[in-house]
Design an enzyme around this catalytic site. Structure first.
Site, short mmCIF file in Angstrom:
data_model
loop_
_atom_site.label_atom_id
_atom_site.label_comp_id
_atom_site.label_asym_id
_atom_site.label_seq_id
_atom_site.Cartn_x
_atom_site.Cartn_y
_atom_site.Cartn_z
N GLU A 192 -23.15 -35.21 23.22
CA GLU A 192 -21.76 -35.34 23.66
C GLU A 192 -21.08 -33.98 23.84
O GLU A 192 -20.14 -33.65 23.11
CB GLU A 192 -20.97 -36.21 22.68
CG GLU A 192 -21.50 -37.61 22.59
CD GLU A 192 -20.79 -38.45 21.53
OE1 GLU A 192 -20.08 -37.87 20.70
OE2 GLU A 192 -20.96 -39.67 21.56
N GLU A 198 -25.88 -45.08 22.64
CA GLU A 198 -25.26 -45.50 21.38
C GLU A 198 -24.23 -46.58 21.67
O GLU A 198 -23.53 -46.50 22.68
CB GLU A 198 -24.50 -44.34 20.71
CG GLU A 198 -25.34 -43.19 20.26
CD GLU A 198 -24.48 -42.05 19.70
OE1 GLU A 198 -23.28 -42.24 19.44
OE2 GLU A 198 -25.04 -40.95 19.55
#
Ligand code: GLA
Length: 686
Positions: A154, A307
C-alpha cells in the site's frame, strides 16, 4: 495497459491470507499448516512487514527462518506471494538514516514506532529497498511455490521534506521546461507568488493562508510518480535477478487516494486491491461491487483481491461481526467481477502489536468458532468453481455497456481548499452513481480519459473538475459517433493546471452539452429542492445547484421549488448521432436511481437479468474460456425462484427446470455456450 499483455491466470482461484510466521513460535506454524489444509487454503502472502526479521542489522540477512517457513508451505502444496517488506523500515535503519524519515506538511519529522514511515525520495531508503528486493529475488525468485511478487505494501506515505522538495522541482522542470510556463500555469501573479528560480518552489507545506491549487495538485501528481518510480525500481531488481513471476503491488480503496492508478497499472502484471468494507449493512455489497469494478478496470482484466476483512468489520472505532453469509456473498462478489483470488488480512489474528484487534481467518479463540467454520465452508465452495479462473479466449472477463471516467486528478482537485463547496467529494459522487447503476442491475467499467471506448454505449463523466482539451474532444467524439454521454456538475470547469475556463460554466464542455451555467449556487446544509419532468418522477436534490441557460439542449428536469424555480436542472442535447446529458445538481440516492432508470431506458440499456435487482439479487456474468458463469448474490429479504440453463456449482442444483434461491445465499450457474433456456428470476411462490 499492464506490464504483461496476457490476462493473469494463476491456474486456480487463489484462497488464503497474509501469513506472518516471524510473529509466531514454530509450533504455531505447524498448526497453521494443518488449519490451512483443513480450510483448503492454497496461497498466502508472506511477510509484508518482515524487514527487521530478514535484515536485523544493516547488511546482515537472516533468511533461514523464511527458508523453513516456505519449505513447510511447499510441502503442504500451498503457494505464496512474496512481499518485499519495504513499507516498514526497522528502527536500526531510521537511526542510521534519520534523513529517510518523512516530514509532514507542518514540518514535523516523524520518528519510527509505527509503519509506512519513510521519505520515498530519500536515496538511502531507495537503495535499501533495491537491495532488499534483489536479495529476496536472488534467493526465492525461482522458488516453485512462488505465485507472484507483492512489492511493498500500500504505497501512500506523502513526504514534504528536503528530498521531496528536490524531487518536486525536477519533476516540475520536466513538466514545464521554463519558469515562465510554470508561473503562467499556476497564475503566480496572484498574491505576489511569482517564482524567479526553481529553488524558490516548495511543496505545499504549512503556510499562512490558502495555497495555490495548481501547485497542490501538481505536488500530488509528483508524489504518485515518485512512489511509482520507487516501485518500478524494485521490479527492475526482481527481473534482473532472473525472476519472472508476476508482479503486483496492492492498491488501497480507503477514503484517501495518493496514487494515479492508471499509470501505476501500466508497470504491473496484474493489479491487486485491499478492500475493507465501510458498512455493515447492504451497502457493504455495493462497496464490494465498486471496489471490484475499479480493480478490474485498472487491471484491464482479471485482478487479485489481496486483502479483505476476515471475520470483523472495523467501523467508527468498533469491531463489528462480519456475518458468515456476508463473508461468502462478498467473496463471491469479488470473484464474479473478475478477481482471481479471495484473500484476507490476515491468516491468524495477532495477539500482540498495533493490530491485535483486527480479525483473522483463525480468530483469537481458535478453530472452534463460527468464523473459522465459515472460512472452511468458503474453501469448499471455491474448490467447486474449477473453471471460473480461466480467462476468456477474447473479450473482457465481465462485459459492460457503461463506462465511468475515473481519474485521480478529479479526486485531488476536489480536495483543494476554497472551492465553491467543500461538501462534494469525488469518491462520494462516483460511488453514488455506481451504487444507483448497480441497484438497477447494471455492471459498469471505469475508464481512463482518452482510452478506447469501442465497446461502450454510455459514458459517464462525474466531477472531473480539471480537464484538458484532448479529454473534452474524446468525450465529444464519442457522442458524435452515436454514444450517450452523461456529465455531472463540477466537470470541465478548469484546465489541467486548475485554471478556470471563463465565459460560462463548464468552460470545457458547454458547447458539447448545449448549455451555459451563469452561476454556481451551492445550497445550505439541510436544504432540499424538488425537480419535475414530464418524463419521470419528481427528484430531490441537495448541496449543489447551478443557474443553467439552454443553448442547443432541452430541459429534461427543471426546478419546481427554490430560487431557480422554472430553470433547467438536467438537460439533454443531440450531438451528431448521439446524446449529451448534463446533471447540474446533486441528487439524493433514491433520486439518483430514478434518474439513471430514465437515462438507461432512453439509451436502451437493459440490466444483466431483468427483474433480479429489484428483488435484491445481484446478477453478474463472468466470462471464462469454455463457458459463462452467472453469479447470483442474493442480499434481499425474500426467497426467489430461479430458472437458468445449467447447474449451480455451489449446491449442485440443476436450475434448468427452476429452483429456489434463499435470501442471503448465492449460486454460481455454469452456462454452456449453446444454452437455450433464458434466465428468469421472480419472487418465490410457495
Ligand atoms: C491494510 C494492510 C494490512 C492491515 C490491514 C488492516 O490493508 O495492508 O497490513 O494493516 O490494512 O488494517
Amino acid at each position: 495497459m499492464k506490464g504483461s499483455t496476457r490476462p493473469f491466470d494463476p491456474g486456480r482461484l487463489l484462497y488464503g491470507g497474509d501469513w506472518n510466521p516471524d510473529q509466531w513460535p514454530r509450533e504455531v506454524w505447524l498448526e497453521d499448516i494443518d488449519l490451512m489444509q483443513e480450510a483448503r487454503v492454497n496461497t498466502v502472502t508472506v511477510c509484508p512487514f518482515s524487514w527487521a526479521s530478514l535484515e536485523p542489522a544493516e547488511g546482515r540477512y537472516e533468511f533461514g527462518w523464511l527458508d523453513d517457513a516456505l519449505e513447510l508451505l511447499t510441502r503442504a502444496g500451498i503457494g505464496f506471494f512474496l512481499a518485499t517488506p519495504t513499507a516498514s523500515p526497522p528502527p536500526w535503519f531510521t537511526l542510521a538514516h534519520p534523513d529517510a524519515l518523512p516530514v509532514t506538511a507542518d514540518g514535523v519529522r516523524l520518528r519510527h514506532g509505527s509503519r509506512d514511515t519513510y521519505a520515498i525520495a530519500a536515496p538511502s531508503y531507495r537503495s535499501a529497498c533495491r537491495r532488499m528486493a534483489r536479495s529476496l529475488a536472488e534467493r526465492y525468485g525461482l522458488h516453485p511455490g512462488l505465485r507472484g511478487w507483492h512489492v511493498h505494501n500500500e504505497y501512500g506515505t506523502i513526504d514534504y521534506g528536503p528530498y521531496a522538495e528536490r524531487g518536486f522541482r525536477s519533476w516540475l522542470k520536466q513538466k514545464y521546461a521554463t519558469l515562465d510556463e510554470l508561473n503562467a500555469a499556476w497564475g503566480t501573479a496572484f498574491w505576489s507568488q511569482r517564482y524567479g528560480s526553481w529553488d524558490e518552489i516548495l511543496p505545499p507545506v504549512a503556510t499562512q493562508y490558502l495555497p495555490n491549487p495548481g501547485l497542490v495538485v501538481d505536488f500530488r501528481r509528483y508524489s504518485s510518480d515518485e512512489m511509482r518510480s520507487a516501485c518500478l525500481e524494485q521490479i527492475a531488481q526482481l527481473r534482473s535477478a532472473g525472476s519472472h513471476a508476476p508482479v503486483t503491488t496492492n492498491f488501497m480503496l480507503p477514503d484517501w487516494n495518493n496514487l494515479e492508478q492508471w499509470s501505476w497499472a501500466d508497470g504491473l502484471d496484474v493489479v491487486s486491491l485491499d478492500h475493507y468494507l465501510d458498512s455493515a449493512t447492504a451497502e457493504a455489497e455495493a462497496h464490494v461491487a465498486y471496489g471490484s469494478d475499479l480493480a478490474r478496470s485498472w487491471s484491464n482484466g482479471p485482478w487479485i483481491l489481496m486483502e479483505q476483512n476476515a471475520t470483523q468489520i472495523k467501523l467508527d472505532g468498533r469491531a463489528l461481526p462480519k456475518e458468515p453469509e456476508r463473508t461468502i456473498r462478498d467473496s463471491l462478489g469479488y470473484i464474479a467481477r473478475g478477481s482471481q483470488s479471495c484473500m484476507f488480512f490476515q491468516w491468524r489474528a495477532s495477539t500482540a502489536g498495533a493490530e491485535q484487534w483486527h480479525s483473522g481467518m483463525v480468530p483469537h479463540v481458535g478453530k472452534d468458532t463460527e468464523g473459522f467454520r465459515t472460512i472452511v465452508h468458503l474453501g469448499e465452495i471455491l474448490e467447486r468453481l474449477e473453471e471460473v479462473h480461466l480467462p476468456p479466449a477474447d473479450g473482457p472477463v465481465v462485459k459492460a455497456d457503461v463506462a465511468i471516467v475515473w481519474h485521480a486528478d478529479g479526486w485531488w482537485a476536489l480536495e483543494t481548499p476554497d472551492l465553491p463547496s467543500s461538501d462534494i467529494t469525488y469518491r462520494g459522487e462516483l460511488r453514488a452513481i455506481h451504487r444507483a447503476l448497480r441497484a438497477l442491475g447494471i455492471v459498469t467499467d471505469f475508464i481512463a480519459p482518452c482510452a478506447c471506448l469501442e465497446s461502450y454505449r454510455l459514458l459517464v463523466v462525474p466531477c472531473l473538475y480539471p480537464m484538458d482539451e484532448r479529454t473534452a474532444a474524446w468525450i465529444e467524439s464519442f457522442a458524435r459517433s452515436g454514444g450517450t454521454v452523461v456529465v455531472t456538475y463540477l466537470s470541465g470547469l478548469a484546465d489541467s493546471a486548475m485554471r478556470i475556463l471563463p465565459g460560462g460554466y463548464p468552460g470545457r464542455l458547454r458547447d458539447l452539452l448545449g448549455i451555459s451555467s451563469q452561476s454556481l449556487r451551492p445550497l445550505q446544509p439541510g436544504t432540499q429542492l424538488i425537480l419535475r419532468s414530464e418524463l419521470g418522477p419528481d427528484l430531490e436534490v441537495t448541496d449543489w445547484t447551478e443557474h443553467v441557460r439552454l443553448n442547443t439542449a432541452q430541459a429534461v428536469y427543471s426546478f419546481l421549488t427554490g430560487p431557480l424555480t422554472g430553470s433547467p436542472a438536467i438537460t439533454r442535447a443531440t450531438v451528431g448521432a448521439g446524446t449529451a446529458w448534463y446533471i447540474s445538481t446533486h441528487l439524493t440516492q433514491s433520486s439518483e436511481q430514478a434518474l439513471w432508470n430514465l437515462i438507461l431506458r432512453d439509451t436502451g440499456i437493459d440490466p444483466t437479468i431483468v427483474g433480479a435487482a429489484p428483488l435484491g439479487v445481484e446478477a453478474v456474468v463472468r466470462r471464462s474460456r469454455d463457458a459463462d458463469f452467472l453469479f447470483l448474490m442474493h442480499d434481499g429479504d425474500v426467497d426467489v425462484d430461479v430458472t437458468a440453463p445449467g447447474p449451480d456449482l455451489i449446491s449442485g442444483n440443476d436450475y434448468s427446470k427452476g429452483g429456489l434461491l434463499a435470501a442471503g445465499s448465492c449460486a454460481v450457474i455454469r452456462i454452456a455456450p449453446d444454452a437455450a433456456t433464458a434466465v428468469s428470476i421472480s419472487a418465490h411462490k410457495p
